[in-house]
Write a protein that holds these residues in place. Sequence first.
Motif, PDB file in Angstrom:
ATOM      1  N   VAL A 140      40.932  10.169 -22.304  1.00 48.27           N
ATOM      2  CA  VAL A 140      40.980  10.186 -20.832  1.00 48.27           C
ATOM      3  C   VAL A 140      40.332  11.447 -20.274  1.00 48.27           C
ATOM      4  O   VAL A 140      39.506  11.375 -19.350  1.00 48.27           O
ATOM      5  N   VAL A 141      40.676  12.603 -20.827  1.00 43.73           N
ATOM      6  CA  VAL A 141      40.109  13.855 -20.316  1.00 43.73           C
ATOM      7  C   VAL A 141      38.596  13.877 -20.530  1.00 43.73           C
ATOM      8  O   VAL A 141      37.838  14.319 -19.662  1.00 43.73           O
ATOM      9  N   SER A 142      38.143  13.367 -21.673  1.00 46.36           N
ATOM     10  CA  SER A 142      36.701  13.327 -21.940  1.00 46.36           C
ATOM     11  C   SER A 142      35.971  12.415 -20.960  1.00 46.36           C
ATOM     12  O   SER A 142      34.904  12.760 -20.448  1.00 46.36           O
ATOM     13  N   VAL A 143      36.536  11.257 -20.699  1.00 45.70           N
ATOM     14  CA  VAL A 143      35.907  10.325 -19.761  1.00 45.70           C
ATOM     15  C   VAL A 143      35.893  10.927 -18.356  1.00 45.70           C
ATOM     16  O   VAL A 143      34.880  10.862 -17.655  1.00 45.70           O
ATOM     17  N   LEU A 144      36.993  11.536 -17.959  1.00 48.24           N
ATOM     18  CA  LEU A 144      37.018  12.170 -16.630  1.00 48.24           C
ATOM     19  C   LEU A 144      36.001  13.307 -16.540  1.00 48.24           C
ATOM     20  O   LEU A 144      35.376  13.505 -15.500  1.00 48.24           O
ATOM     21  N   GLY A 145      35.819  14.039 -17.624  1.00 49.30           N
ATOM     22  CA  GLY A 145      34.848  15.122 -17.636  1.00 49.30           C
ATOM     23  C   GLY A 145      33.416  14.649 -17.498  1.00 49.30           C
ATOM     24  O   GLY A 145      32.528  15.427 -17.171  1.00 49.30           O
ATOM     25  N   LEU A 146      33.193  13.373 -17.747  1.00 48.60           N
ATOM     26  CA  LEU A 146      31.845  12.803 -17.616  1.00 48.60           C
ATOM     27  C   LEU A 146      31.526  12.321 -16.207  1.00 48.60           C
ATOM     28  O   LEU A 146      30.389  11.961 -15.916  1.00 48.60           O
ATOM     29  N   ILE A 147      32.511  12.317 -15.329  1.00 51.76           N
ATOM     30  CA  ILE A 147      32.267  11.897 -13.945  1.00 51.76           C
ATOM     31  C   ILE A 147      31.343  12.928 -13.289  1.00 51.76           C
ATOM     32  O   ILE A 147      31.660  14.120 -13.287  1.00 51.76           O
ATOM     33  N   PRO A 148      30.209  12.477 -12.772  1.00 50.75           N
ATOM     34  CA  PRO A 148      29.262  13.436 -12.167  1.00 50.75           C
ATOM     35  C   PRO A 148      29.913  14.231 -11.036  1.00 50.75           C
ATOM     36  O   PRO A 148      30.573  13.662 -10.161  1.00 50.75           O
ATOM     37  N   ALA A 149      29.759  15.520 -11.098  1.00 46.31           N
ATOM     38  CA  ALA A 149      30.214  16.454 -10.052  1.00 46.31           C
ATOM     39  C   ALA A 149      31.708  16.373  -9.767  1.00 46.31           C
ATOM     40  O   ALA A 149      32.143  16.631  -8.641  1.00 46.31           O
ATOM     41  N   ILE A 150      32.520  16.042 -10.784  1.00 49.70           N
ATOM     42  CA  ILE A 150      33.971  16.015 -10.560  1.00 49.70           C
ATOM     43  C   ILE A 150      34.436  17.435 -10.241  1.00 49.70           C
ATOM     44  O   ILE A 150      34.052  18.387 -10.929  1.00 49.70           O
ATOM     45  N   PRO A 151      35.209  17.589  -9.196  1.00 47.31           N
ATOM     46  CA  PRO A 151      35.726  18.931  -8.885  1.00 47.31           C
ATOM     47  C   PRO A 151      36.648  19.421 -10.008  1.00 47.31           C
ATOM     48  O   PRO A 151      37.431  18.644 -10.562  1.00 47.31           O
TER      49      PRO A 151
ATOM     50  N   LEU B 121      29.654  17.018 -25.553  1.00 53.81           N
ATOM     51  CA  LEU B 121      30.959  17.128 -26.213  1.00 53.81           C
ATOM     52  C   LEU B 121      31.902  16.038 -25.731  1.00 53.81           C
ATOM     53  O   LEU B 121      32.564  15.376 -26.532  1.00 53.81           O
ATOM     54  N   PHE B 122      31.947  15.813 -24.414  1.00 55.88           N
ATOM     55  CA  PHE B 122      32.822  14.791 -23.865  1.00 55.88           C
ATOM     56  C   PHE B 122      32.461  13.399 -24.377  1.00 55.88           C
ATOM     57  O   PHE B 122      33.342  12.590 -24.691  1.00 55.88           O
ATOM     58  N   VAL B 123      31.170  13.106 -24.469  1.00 53.45           N
ATOM     59  CA  VAL B 123      30.737  11.803 -24.993  1.00 53.45           C
ATOM     60  C   VAL B 123      31.203  11.640 -26.433  1.00 53.45           C
ATOM     61  O   VAL B 123      31.752  10.602 -26.823  1.00 53.45           O
ATOM     62  N   ALA B 124      31.008  12.681 -27.240  1.00 50.17           N
ATOM     63  CA  ALA B 124      31.401  12.613 -28.654  1.00 50.17           C
ATOM     64  C   ALA B 124      32.908  12.445 -28.805  1.00 50.17           C
ATOM     65  O   ALA B 124      33.376  11.595 -29.582  1.00 50.17           O
ATOM     66  N   VAL B 125      33.676  13.223 -28.059  1.00 50.60           N
ATOM     67  CA  VAL B 125      35.133  13.158 -28.175  1.00 50.60           C
ATOM     68  C   VAL B 125      35.672  11.834 -27.633  1.00 50.60           C
ATOM     69  O   VAL B 125      36.577  11.240 -28.228  1.00 50.60           O
TER      70      VAL B 125
ATOM     71  N   GLY C 164      34.216   8.906 -27.601  1.00 46.61           N
ATOM     72  CA  GLY C 164      33.950   7.860 -28.586  1.00 46.61           C
ATOM     73  C   GLY C 164      34.803   8.006 -29.826  1.00 46.61           C
ATOM     74  O   GLY C 164      35.398   7.035 -30.315  1.00 46.61           O
ATOM     75  N   ALA C 165      34.885   9.222 -30.345  1.00 41.08           N
ATOM     76  CA  ALA C 165      35.648   9.447 -31.577  1.00 41.08           C
ATOM     77  C   ALA C 165      37.137   9.207 -31.373  1.00 41.08           C
ATOM     78  O   ALA C 165      37.784   8.543 -32.200  1.00 41.08           O
ATOM     79  N   SER C 166      37.697   9.712 -30.289  1.00 38.42           N
ATOM     80  CA  SER C 166      39.139   9.567 -30.087  1.00 38.42           C
ATOM     81  C   SER C 166      39.528   8.122 -29.773  1.00 38.42           C
ATOM     82  O   SER C 166      40.556   7.629 -30.257  1.00 38.42           O
ATOM     83  N   ALA C 167      38.709   7.422 -29.007  1.00 36.40           N
ATOM     84  CA  ALA C 167      39.006   6.015 -28.721  1.00 36.40           C
ATOM     85  C   ALA C 167      38.915   5.176 -29.992  1.00 36.40           C
ATOM     86  O   ALA C 167      39.780   4.327 -30.258  1.00 36.40           O
ATOM     87  N   ALA C 168      37.890   5.422 -30.797  1.00 32.97           N
ATOM     88  CA  ALA C 168      37.743   4.679 -32.047  1.00 32.97           C
ATOM     89  C   ALA C 168      38.889   4.990 -33.004  1.00 32.97           C
ATOM     90  O   ALA C 168      39.459   4.076 -33.622  1.00 32.97           O
TER      91      ALA C 168
ATOM     92  N   VAL D  72      40.983  23.102 -23.497  1.00 37.90           N
ATOM     93  CA  VAL D  72      40.909  21.655 -23.685  1.00 37.90           C
ATOM     94  C   VAL D  72      40.287  21.326 -25.042  1.00 37.90           C
ATOM     95  O   VAL D  72      40.783  20.474 -25.778  1.00 37.90           O
ATOM     96  N   VAL D  73      39.203  22.025 -25.384  1.00 35.98           N
ATOM     97  CA  VAL D  73      38.557  21.803 -26.679  1.00 35.98           C
ATOM     98  C   VAL D  73      39.513  22.162 -27.821  1.00 35.98           C
ATOM     99  O   VAL D  73      39.590  21.454 -28.824  1.00 35.98           O
ATOM    100  N   ALA D  74      40.260  23.244 -27.660  1.00 34.19           N
ATOM    101  CA  ALA D  74      41.256  23.604 -28.676  1.00 34.19           C
ATOM    102  C   ALA D  74      42.268  22.472 -28.835  1.00 34.19           C
ATOM    103  O   ALA D  74      42.639  22.100 -29.954  1.00 34.19           O
ATOM    104  N   GLY D  75      42.698  21.896 -27.716  1.00 33.94           N
ATOM    105  CA  GLY D  75      43.624  20.763 -27.768  1.00 33.94           C
ATOM    106  C   GLY D  75      43.015  19.559 -28.469  1.00 33.94           C
ATOM    107  O   GLY D  75      43.680  18.867 -29.232  1.00 33.94           O
ATOM    108  N   MET D  76      41.730  19.329 -28.216  1.00 33.26           N
ATOM    109  CA  MET D  76      41.045  18.209 -28.855  1.00 33.26           C
ATOM    110  C   MET D  76      40.969  18.400 -30.370  1.00 33.26           C
ATOM    111  O   MET D  76      41.304  17.491 -31.138  1.00 33.26           O
TER     112      MET D  76
END
Length: 158
Positions: free
Chosen positions: A57-68, A9-13, A15-19, A134-138
């Motif tokens: 930004v939130v999507s990219v941060l969500g892709l950081i491995p093991a982010i607290p 989901l984070f990858v899709a959002v 890419g889509a939001s940046a584009a 967050v998804v609702a916000g997206m």
Amino acid sequence: MEIAEWSDLFVAVAGASAALAGLIIVAMSVNIDVIVRFPSLPSRAGATISVLVLATVVSVLGLIPAIPLAWLGAATILFALVCLGFALESTLRLVRDDARAGILKGAVLVVPALAFLAGGAVLAAGSVAGLYFVVAGMVLGFVGTVLNAWVLLVEIRR
């Protein structure tokens, strides 16, 4: 449930939001002469872009491995507050033009920012369930930004 389960989901959002943000910026540059003639449109354009940047930004941060979760939550809160500032400023300008319609037009971007803010708070408290907010916000943000893009690109030419 783990945050890693949300990576597709984070990858899709992201890419889509940046584009979409890039396309809207380029498209608005075509109408910039008309946009700046209306007191509320430049701030509406800024608020529109800010929602897409927030989703990216939130999507990219969500892709950081093991982010607290607390870190993701804190960052989401920070960026959601910035976005909310843009959305509220835009709403105030819209309300000056037309009180009733201005509130409705402004809510299209205020509500997604509030959803991100709620999600950030739940994430910061340590629950991955905040991602549902967050998804609702997206989703609401995509709807709001497409509506505003239509206004900024087509409606102002009528």
